[in-house]
Design a protein around this motif. Structure first.
Motif, PDB file in Angstrom:
ATOM      1  N   UNK A  60     -22.559 -17.758   4.391  1.00 11.82           N
ATOM      2  CA  UNK A  60     -23.191 -18.620   3.388  1.00 11.82           C
ATOM      3  C   UNK A  60     -23.829 -17.808   2.272  1.00 11.82           C
ATOM      4  N   UNK A  61     -24.580 -16.775   2.644  1.00  8.67           N
ATOM      5  CA  UNK A  61     -25.342 -16.017   1.655  1.00  8.67           C
ATOM      6  C   UNK A  61     -24.431 -15.179   0.758  1.00  8.67           C
ATOM      7  N   UNK A  62     -23.360 -14.632   1.324  1.00  8.21           N
ATOM      8  CA  UNK A  62     -22.503 -13.730   0.564  1.00  8.21           C
ATOM      9  C   UNK A  62     -21.268 -14.413  -0.025  1.00  8.21           C
ATOM     10  N   UNK A  63     -20.955 -15.602   0.463  1.00 11.36           N
ATOM     11  CA  UNK A  63     -19.693 -16.223   0.082  1.00 11.36           C
ATOM     12  C   UNK A  63     -19.617 -16.716  -1.346  1.00 11.36           C
ATOM     13  N   UNK A  64     -20.712 -17.264  -1.880  1.00 14.79           N
ATOM     14  CA  UNK A  64     -20.667 -17.867  -3.210  1.00 14.79           C
ATOM     15  C   UNK A  64     -20.240 -16.870  -4.274  1.00 14.79           C
ATOM     16  N   UNK A  65     -20.703 -15.622  -4.152  1.00 14.30           N
ATOM     17  CA  UNK A  65     -20.369 -14.599  -5.147  1.00 14.30           C
ATOM     18  C   UNK A  65     -18.875 -14.291  -5.169  1.00 14.30           C
ATOM     19  N   UNK A  66     -18.135 -14.786  -4.185  1.00 16.58           N
ATOM     20  CA  UNK A  66     -16.696 -14.566  -4.154  1.00 16.58           C
ATOM     21  C   UNK A  66     -15.883 -15.828  -4.361  1.00 16.58           C
ATOM     22  N   UNK A  67     -16.538 -16.952  -4.670  1.00 21.07           N
ATOM     23  CA  UNK A  67     -15.818 -18.211  -4.852  1.00 21.07           C
ATOM     24  C   UNK A  67     -15.204 -18.260  -6.256  1.00 21.07           C
ATOM     25  N   UNK A  68     -13.896 -18.265  -6.377  1.00 16.97           N
ATOM     26  CA  UNK A  68     -13.267 -18.190  -7.699  1.00 16.97           C
ATOM     27  C   UNK A  68     -13.553 -19.386  -8.591  1.00 16.97           C
ATOM     28  N   UNK A  69     -13.662 -20.595  -8.005  1.00 18.52           N
ATOM     29  CA  UNK A  69     -13.879 -21.773  -8.854  1.00 18.52           C
ATOM     30  C   UNK A  69     -15.281 -21.793  -9.442  1.00 18.52           C
ATOM     31  N   UNK A  70     -16.249 -21.177  -8.754  1.00 22.10           N
ATOM     32  CA  UNK A  70     -17.604 -21.080  -9.305  1.00 22.10           C
ATOM     33  C   UNK A  70     -17.639 -20.023 -10.408  1.00 22.10           C
ATOM     34  N   UNK A  71     -17.032 -18.875 -10.162  1.00 19.15           N
ATOM     35  CA  UNK A  71     -17.037 -17.800 -11.157  1.00 19.15           C
ATOM     36  C   UNK A  71     -16.271 -18.203 -12.419  1.00 19.15           C
ATOM     37  N   UNK A  72     -15.219 -18.992 -12.262  1.00 23.61           N
ATOM     38  CA  UNK A  72     -14.425 -19.381 -13.427  1.00 23.61           C
ATOM     39  C   UNK A  72     -15.213 -20.277 -14.377  1.00 23.61           C
ATOM     40  N   UNK A  73     -16.233 -20.951 -13.888  1.00 23.09           N
ATOM     41  CA  UNK A  73     -17.042 -21.804 -14.749  1.00 23.09           C
ATOM     42  C   UNK A  73     -17.732 -21.000 -15.853  1.00 23.09           C
ATOM     43  N   UNK A  74     -17.986 -19.721 -15.604  1.00 21.41           N
ATOM     44  CA  UNK A  74     -18.676 -18.913 -16.616  1.00 21.41           C
ATOM     45  C   UNK A  74     -17.756 -18.498 -17.757  1.00 21.41           C
ATOM     46  N   UNK A  75     -16.459 -18.764 -17.632  1.00 21.21           N
ATOM     47  CA  UNK A  75     -15.549 -18.486 -18.731  1.00 21.21           C
ATOM     48  C   UNK A  75     -15.520 -19.626 -19.757  1.00 21.21           C
ATOM     49  N   UNK A  76     -16.237 -20.711 -19.488  1.00 25.87           N
ATOM     50  CA  UNK A  76     -16.170 -21.887 -20.368  1.00 25.87           C
ATOM     51  C   UNK A  76     -17.236 -21.872 -21.452  1.00 25.87           C
ATOM     52  N   UNK A  77     -18.086 -20.825 -21.496  1.00 24.87           N
ATOM     53  CA  UNK A  77     -19.104 -20.717 -22.551  1.00 24.87           C
ATOM     54  C   UNK A  77     -18.723 -19.575 -23.496  1.00 24.87           C
ATOM     55  N   UNK A  78     -19.139 -19.653 -24.779  1.00 23.86           N
ATOM     56  CA  UNK A  78     -18.659 -18.680 -25.767  1.00 23.86           C
ATOM     57  C   UNK A  78     -19.420 -17.358 -25.806  1.00 23.86           C
ATOM     58  N   UNK A  79     -20.670 -17.327 -25.334  1.00 24.97           N
ATOM     59  CA  UNK A  79     -21.470 -16.114 -25.473  1.00 24.97           C
ATOM     60  C   UNK A  79     -22.240 -15.809 -24.190  1.00 24.97           C
ATOM     61  N   UNK A  80     -22.730 -14.568 -24.098  1.00 22.91           N
ATOM     62  CA  UNK A  80     -23.542 -14.172 -22.953  1.00 22.91           C
ATOM     63  C   UNK A  80     -24.852 -14.958 -22.914  1.00 22.91           C
ATOM     64  N   UNK A  81     -25.399 -15.236 -24.090  1.00 21.56           N
ATOM     65  CA  UNK A  81     -26.646 -16.007 -24.150  1.00 21.56           C
ATOM     66  C   UNK A  81     -26.453 -17.392 -23.549  1.00 21.56           C
TER      67      UNK A  81
END
Length: 536
Positions: free
Chosen positions: A262-283
């Motif tokens: 549970x604690x380590x798994x989220x950082x490896x979930x591809x569908x969660x990480x892909x959500x961060x590609x939907x914003x234009x900037x680091x801010x």
């Protein structure tokens, strides 16, 4: 009232429940069609063209992460197992914080479409894309099993259906609707569904929490005591550790294994990480993190009241006798509080939860197949974006069929438990490679392949020969018994194996591209070059 209670243990008016479902599907599909016009490029299909604000993406992240396991599975686990069930909430929340702190923004700053783009950036392209795609597909399919099983139990409860064939039909219908969402909407349409679902889910849970506490004088202690009195078999054990994970040494070790997953798994979930590609900037990525932390953290705190409320007002016997068993706790609580209307509304939101999450999973899996396997591996990067979109749409149909069949097999499992298996696979196969790629200068292709294939193989083999699949009353294959691995979750073995194999493969290989590592380090920390990568 008696007319509303089906012999199966389901509750409510089937006509009302179906009407609410249909209204939700029609409204959201209309929105999806409206916002999804122009899904012609791979970037638009897979990341929404990086066009969402931090606030919007934060809502969508919450909608993506708060799955059927978070709402249905955890509520049932707390109602039946008390303290031990609440550990799922704690694990999911801590996991989310770990994912954000360690990898989310760094991965986003590479500015790519898929997880394989990140992991192959400084390593050999072809073998890394194949390995990452297989891992992404495995994690996504395990997660899809949980969501489809939740859909089957939820709709079966609402329609008073308890036959296996009827539940399978329900799962099939849900799968078809899921495919329609993703085929039509792509990432942009999926994101809007996730935002709507997040608002509805958190609002409904907040209202139910205040309602439940109000019935017990706004006193959490009285609520917990009510749960104890309604479950005499468990009694005071509901309020302390050990009801589920304290029976024997094996169950205690299983708890450690579950916690690691549970604690380590989220950082490896591809569908969660892909959500961060939907914003234009680091801010905007950081702003989405802020919104997501508050929304997700608040939800998991409220889950304690929902779970104990179901235990106190519905009771363990009725929950266990309902279709879907533990997964029916939250809908049954809604019926106790507000009758058929609240049951229909809450169940409609739970249905929205399932659709939003499976849509995100499906688009991630299809993007991995179309972009990484079809374009980069099969076509050597020569396919155009229209071809990628076409292949991804075909992949969506195949993934939907597999998810439906898997959901039929897993329909009697607790959803939170099934999601924990997906977390174990992600933590075993993806996380070691992600961390080594971002933070270990010496890391190379052999280490990545050993880590990813080894961690994935350990996780899948141990799950296949565990009590989850055979040899127990709730096994996916009833009557069979070929289990030799005693733990229900493989994380305790498979996660360290992934890290060790990654280290061993690296130190036994001479490959080392210093320039590529330096380039990736600068990009991951600063976001330099992201705009060009997204445009490409």
């Amino acid at each position: 009232m008696n007319a509303l209670v089906a012999a199966s243990g389901g509750t409510g008016s089937p006509v009302l429940n179906v009407s609410i479902f249909v209204v939700f599907v029609v409204v959201t599909l209309t929105i999806v069609v409206k916002v999804a016009a122009g899904n012609k490029t791979a970037s638009q299909m897979f990341t929404g063209g990086a066009s969402f604000s931090g606030q919007q993406n934060g809502l969508a992240i919450a909608g993506d992460y708060l799955s059927a396991a978070s709402f249905l599975g955890i509520a049932g686990a707390i109602a039946l197992q008390g303290y031990d069930g609440f550990l799922y909430s704690i694990g999911f929340l801590v996991a989310w914080l770990v994912a954000l702190l360690l990898v989310a923004e760094l991965i986003r700053n590479t500015g790519r479409l898929t997880l394989a783009d990140v992991l192959s950036y400084r390593l050999q392209q072809r073998p890394m894309r194949i390995a990452t795609s297989l891992s992404v597909l495995a994690v996504s399919l395990f997660y899809l099993l949980a969501q489809m099983a939740g859909a089957g139990s939820l709709v079966s409860l609402l329609l008073g259906i308890d036959g296996a064939i009827a539940q399978d039909v329900v799962i099939g219908v849900v799968g078809v609707v899921m495919v329609a969402y993703v085929m039509i909407g792509g990432m942009k349409g999926t994101t809007w569904v996730q935002m709507i679902k997040a608002v509805l889910l958190i609002l409904a849970v907040a209202i139910m929490t205040v309602w439940v506490l109000g019935l017990f004088g706004m006193n959490l202690s009285q609520l917990m005591q009510g749960a104890v009195e309604s479950n005499p078999d468990a009694g005071e054990d509901l309020l302390q550790p050990g009801l589920k994970y304290g029976e024997s040494l094996t169950t205690k070790i299983d708890f450690i294994s579950l916690s690691m997953a549970l604690v380590l798994g989220t950082a490896g979930l591809p569908h969660v990480l892909q959500r961060f590609y939907t914003v234009p900037t680091s801010r905007q990525a950081r702003k989405s993190v802020e919104w997501a932390i508050w929304l997700i953290g608040g939800f998991y705190l409220l889950s304690l009241v929902i779970g104990y409320g179901a235990g106190a007002l519905v009771g363990a016997d009725r929950i266990n006798n309902a279709p879907g068993k533990a997964n029916a706790a939250a809908p049954l609580l809604a019926f106790e509080l507000g009758g058929s209307w609240l049951l229909g509304i809450v169940s409609g939101i739970a249905f929205a939860t399932i659709l939003a999450v499976v849509a995100g999973l499906t688009i991630t899996a299809s993007a991995s197949f179309a972009h990484d396997l079809y374009n980069e591996v099969f076509k050597n990067g020569q396919a155009n974006q229209a071809d990628e979109v076409r292949v991804s749409r075909n992949a969506i149909i195949v993934i939907g069929v597999i998810a439906i069949l898997g959901g039929m097999l897993a329909k009697n499992q607790n959803i939170a438990f099934l999601v924990a298996l997906a977390f174990a696979v992600a933590a075993s196969a993806n996380l070691p490679t992600i961390l080594y790629s971002l933070f270990w200068r010496r890391f190379n292709t052999r280490g990545a392949l050993w880590s990813m294939y080894g961690g994935l193989a350990f996780a899948l083999v141990l799950i296949a020969f565990s009590p989850v699949v055979s040899g127990s009353e709730t096994a996916m294959i009833p009557g069979a018994d070929f289990a030799w691995f005693p733990l229900a979750n493989p994380g305790l073995i498979s996660i360290p194996a992934g890290f060790i194999l990654g280290w061993l493969g690296t130190v036994t290989s001479q490959e080392f591209n210093r320039a590529k590592y330096a380039e990736m380090e600068v990009r991951s920390l600063t976001g330099h070059g992201v705009a060009e990568a997204i445009e490409h």
